[in-house]
Scaffold this motif. Structure first.
Motif, short mmCIF file in Angstrom:
data_model
loop_
_atom_site.label_atom_id
_atom_site.label_comp_id
_atom_site.label_asym_id
_atom_site.label_seq_id
_atom_site.Cartn_x
_atom_site.Cartn_y
_atom_site.Cartn_z
N LYS A 224 -7.15 -34.90 -15.60
CA LYS A 224 -7.62 -35.99 -14.77
C LYS A 224 -8.84 -35.53 -13.98
N MET A 225 -9.86 -36.37 -13.95
CA MET A 225 -11.08 -35.98 -13.27
C MET A 225 -10.90 -35.91 -11.75
N MET A 226 -11.63 -35.01 -11.13
CA MET A 226 -11.70 -34.97 -9.68
C MET A 226 -12.64 -36.08 -9.22
N THR A 227 -12.40 -36.59 -8.04
CA THR A 227 -13.24 -37.67 -7.52
C THR A 227 -13.65 -37.39 -6.08
N GLU A 228 -14.73 -38.03 -5.69
CA GLU A 228 -15.22 -37.92 -4.32
C GLU A 228 -15.69 -39.30 -3.88
N LEU A 229 -15.15 -39.78 -2.76
CA LEU A 229 -15.53 -41.09 -2.26
C LEU A 229 -16.98 -41.08 -1.82
N GLY A 230 -17.73 -42.03 -2.32
CA GLY A 230 -19.14 -42.15 -1.97
C GLY A 230 -19.64 -43.50 -2.42
N SER A 231 -20.93 -43.72 -2.34
CA SER A 231 -21.52 -44.98 -2.79
C SER A 231 -22.49 -44.70 -3.93
N PRO A 232 -22.02 -44.62 -5.17
CA PRO A 232 -20.65 -44.91 -5.60
C PRO A 232 -19.76 -43.67 -5.60
N VAL A 233 -18.51 -43.85 -6.07
CA VAL A 233 -17.59 -42.73 -6.27
C VAL A 233 -18.22 -41.72 -7.23
N GLN A 234 -18.03 -40.44 -6.95
CA GLN A 234 -18.50 -39.38 -7.84
C GLN A 234 -17.31 -38.85 -8.65
N TYR A 235 -17.54 -38.68 -9.95
CA TYR A 235 -16.50 -38.17 -10.85
C TYR A 235 -16.90 -36.80 -11.38
N TYR A 236 -15.93 -35.88 -11.40
CA TYR A 236 -16.20 -34.52 -11.86
C TYR A 236 -15.15 -34.10 -12.90
N LEU A 237 -15.63 -33.61 -14.02
CA LEU A 237 -14.75 -33.07 -15.06
C LEU A 237 -14.69 -31.56 -14.89
N GLN A 238 -13.49 -31.06 -14.60
CA GLN A 238 -13.32 -29.63 -14.36
C GLN A 238 -12.81 -28.96 -15.63
N LEU A 239 -13.61 -28.04 -16.17
CA LEU A 239 -13.25 -27.29 -17.36
C LEU A 239 -13.00 -25.83 -16.98
N GLU A 240 -12.89 -24.96 -17.97
CA GLU A 240 -12.52 -23.57 -17.68
C GLU A 240 -13.50 -22.89 -16.74
N ASN A 241 -14.78 -23.00 -17.05
CA ASN A 241 -15.79 -22.30 -16.26
C ASN A 241 -16.88 -23.21 -15.72
N ASP A 242 -16.65 -24.51 -15.83
CA ASP A 242 -17.70 -25.46 -15.44
C ASP A 242 -17.10 -26.67 -14.74
N ILE A 243 -17.88 -27.25 -13.86
CA ILE A 243 -17.56 -28.55 -13.26
C ILE A 243 -18.74 -29.46 -13.55
N ILE A 244 -18.47 -30.57 -14.24
CA ILE A 244 -19.53 -31.46 -14.69
C ILE A 244 -19.47 -32.77 -13.91
N ASN A 245 -20.58 -33.16 -13.33
CA ASN A 245 -20.68 -34.46 -12.66
C ASN A 245 -20.87 -35.52 -13.73
N ILE A 246 -19.81 -36.29 -13.98
CA ILE A 246 -19.84 -37.27 -15.06
C ILE A 246 -20.78 -38.44 -14.74
N ASN A 247 -21.01 -38.70 -13.46
CA ASN A 247 -21.96 -39.76 -13.11
C ASN A 247 -23.32 -39.52 -13.75
N GLN A 248 -23.69 -38.25 -13.86
CA GLN A 248 -24.99 -37.92 -14.44
C GLN A 248 -25.04 -38.15 -15.94
N ALA A 249 -23.87 -38.38 -16.55
CA ALA A 249 -23.82 -38.63 -17.99
C ALA A 249 -23.86 -40.12 -18.33
N LEU A 250 -23.90 -40.97 -17.31
CA LEU A 250 -23.97 -42.40 -17.58
C LEU A 250 -25.21 -42.73 -18.40
N ASN A 251 -25.02 -43.58 -19.40
CA ASN A 251 -26.11 -44.02 -20.28
C ASN A 251 -26.60 -42.90 -21.20
N LYS A 252 -25.79 -41.85 -21.33
CA LYS A 252 -26.12 -40.76 -22.24
C LYS A 252 -25.04 -40.67 -23.32
N THR A 253 -25.35 -40.03 -24.43
CA THR A 253 -24.40 -39.88 -25.53
C THR A 253 -23.66 -38.55 -25.41
#
Length: 221
Positions: A9-38
């Motif tokens: 389950k992704m980590m989240t942070e309340l903001g305008s808008p909500v920030q979503y983070y995918l936590q993997l073994e050695n990385d944390i990825i801000n999924i918001n930055q992947a919007l409109n990307k493949t």
């Protein structure tokens, strides 16, 4: 870039808008930055979140044997009214159950498809509301243990739903609700044991999600 890890389950942070983070073994990825990307996702293997073995996932991220054994998957997780740690009674692991059950819990109203009642640990506010896709939420009571939260939810869901219509939520077919007014209407139905914990002055929390476009039609898998 290639990232590898267990899908959780992704980590989240309340903001305008909500920030979503995918936590993997050695990385944390801000999924918001992947919007409109493949993105390409490749399955490698199963991994139980408890025993970490490559076994088919049964429910809640656990393999079947762990699901029926560990306290993290006990019935009181889904049905808080079954909690017994406040009585010093063990279900699967009393030490764990005391740690989780004997802490402040919130009974709340949230609007994700329509107004619903729910329960979460105080430490999980507003994460729980974000996870449910709620556009607005408000606390009703703050009680000292999970059992009191559970019986309060049971009492209140006689008058308001405890379910989310996921289709309406994902299509954003949601009408704003006056949660303060709804909370006041429900105050009379709070069980006697929980009435001292009623939050008279709680305020609505509004939540904005990072959505570029909502779907007009949905198809379940």
């Amino acid at each position: 870039m290639v990232y590898t890890g267990v899908l959780r389950k992704m980590m989240t942070e309340l903001g305008s808008p909500v920030q979503y983070y995918l936590q993997l073994e050695n990385d944390i990825i801000n999924i918001n930055q992947a919007l409109n990307k493949t993105l390409e996702i490749t399955f490698i293997k199963h991994e139980c979140l408890h025993c970490h073995l490559d076994k088919p996932i049964y429910r809640q991220g656990f393999c079947k044997s762990c699901f029926f054994d560990i306290p993290q998957a006990a019935d009181w997780i889904i049905r808080p009214e079954l909690s017994t740690a406040h009585l010093d009674k063990e279900d699967r692991d009393l030490a764990y159950e005391k740690k989780v059950q004997l802490q402040p819990h919130i009974v709340y109203l949230a609007n994700s498809s329509s107004v619903k009642v729910g329960v979460t640990r105080k430490a999980q506010v507003p994460t729980r509301w974000i996870d449910q896709g709620a556009h607005e939420a408000i606390e009703i009571v703050e009680v000292p243990n999970r059992y009191l939260a559970g019986i309060t939810e049971i009492a209140l869901k006689e008058y308001v739903s405890d379910k989310t219509n996921w289709r309406k939520m994902l299509k954003n077919e949601i009408e704003d609700a006056d949660l303060i007014s709804e909370k006041k209407k429900l105050a009379a139905f709070i069980p006697e044991e929980a009435k001292p914990y009623y939050l008279e002055n709680s305020k609505e929390t509004s939540i904005e999600f990072p959505v570029l476009q909502y779907p007009s039609s949905l198809k379940s898998l």
